[in-house]
Design an enzyme around this catalytic site. Structure first.
Site, PDB file in Angstrom:
ATOM      1  N   ASP A  46       0.496 -11.636   3.080  1.00 51.75           N
ATOM      2  CA  ASP A  46      -0.353 -10.698   2.357  1.00 51.75           C
ATOM      3  C   ASP A  46      -1.773 -11.247   2.233  1.00 51.75           C
ATOM      4  OD1 ASP A  46       1.633  -8.857   2.002  1.00 51.75           O
ATOM      5  OD2 ASP A  46       2.169  -9.496  -0.021  1.00 51.75           O
ATOM      6  N   LYS A  68      -2.511  -5.274   2.272  1.00 52.76           N
ATOM      7  CA  LYS A  68      -2.788  -3.939   1.753  1.00 52.76           C
ATOM      8  C   LYS A  68      -4.108  -3.984   0.997  1.00 52.76           C
ATOM      9  CE  LYS A  68       2.119  -2.811   1.180  1.00 52.76           C
ATOM     10  NZ  LYS A  68       3.181  -2.382   0.233  1.00 52.76           N
ATOM     11  N   MET A 183      -4.037  -6.193 -11.882  1.00 56.32           N
ATOM     12  CA  MET A 183      -4.457  -5.043 -11.068  1.00 56.32           C
ATOM     13  C   MET A 183      -5.084  -3.954 -11.943  1.00 56.32           C
ATOM     14  SD  MET A 183      -1.140  -4.820  -8.506  1.00 56.32           S
ATOM     15  CE  MET A 183       0.032  -4.704  -9.857  1.00 56.32           C
TER      16      MET A 183
END
Length: 250
Positions: A46, A68, A183
């Site tokens: 990632d 992502k 996040m």
């Protein structure tokens, strides 16, 4: 028991190993995670994984980037699962390397379930979650005797009252515990206002840790009432951990 030197020999596993790489500093990966990484034929990684770990891989290791990026290049979870299955069925020793810990907002268990259902051997090596390690490295304890007895780690990728939100924001606002937001940079302002509306003190301390554990780390001190403003004026960009609670003012 006599002292024994630690031997860092690669370990091999005929299947898929989920490895948590820790908060960002390459030194903070676990010994077990590093051994698995050094013994891999394929590494599926990632975007928050330390680049130094990948740079140390042998030249013949296949490195697959499935990062992502918000509002940018996006690899679906189904595509990631398909890559893991394909390489594992080819007899490769596969390491699925994720930032932080695979089970803390990392979709790790989704991958485990998919692999198990396909009959592929899978194991998990936990990593240091940035939700706890980043505040600690920045000098912010999430609990402290006589101050707070509980903490809650919350994903802020969707705002309060959003149809997809599974968070009981009213209960969080009414609690006395520390809130650790992950996040949540984009939605920090509306989250702060929701907490205030629910009873949180607008003057309660907040710590924002940007690029935690890295050389570029910044720690911004503010309050719940000024959280949204601080995000803008300090030009905070992900990754950042936001700690709300009296511990942030110690």
């Amino acid at each position: 028991m006599p002292d024994q030197a630690l031997c860092l020999h690669p370990t091999s596993f005929a299947g898929v190993t989920l490895v948590g790489a820790g908060p960002g500093d390459p030194d903070l990966i676990t010994i077990a995670g590093l051994k698995a990484l050094l013994g891999a034929d394929v590494v599926v990684t990632d975007r928050l994984v330390p680049h130094e770990l990948l740079a140390g891989l042998a030249p013949d290791v296949e490195l697959i980037d499935v990062a992502k990026f918000p509002r940018s290049r996006f690899t679906t979870q189904e595509d990631i699962n398909a890559v893991l299955l394909d390489r594992a069925r080819a007899g490769k020793r596969v390491v699925r390397l994720k930032g932080g810990d695979s089970y803390v907002f990392g979709r790790g268990f989704e991958e485990v379930l998919d692999l198990q259902q396909a009959g592929v051997p899978v194991r998990v090596i936990p990593g240091l979650s940035s939700s706890l390690s980043v505040p600690a490295l920045a000098g912010i304890p999430v609990t402290h005797r006589g101050v707070v007895h509980d903490f809650t780690v919350v994903s802020g990728h969707v705002p309060p009252r959003h149809p997809e939100s599974l968070v009981n924001w009213d209960a969080l606002a009414a609690s006395r515990g520390t809130i650790v937001l992950m996040m949540a940079v984009q939605n920090a302002g509306v989250i702060a206002q929701t907490l205030i509306d629910g009873g949180r003190d607008a003057g309660q301390s907040v710590g924002i840790v940007v690029d935690g554990s890295l050389a570029s780390e910044r720690v911004i001190r503010t309050t719940v009432g000024h959280l949204g403003e601080s995000i803008e004026t300090e030009k905070v960009r992900p990754p950042a951990i936001i700690v709300i609670g009296d511990v942030a003012g110690l």
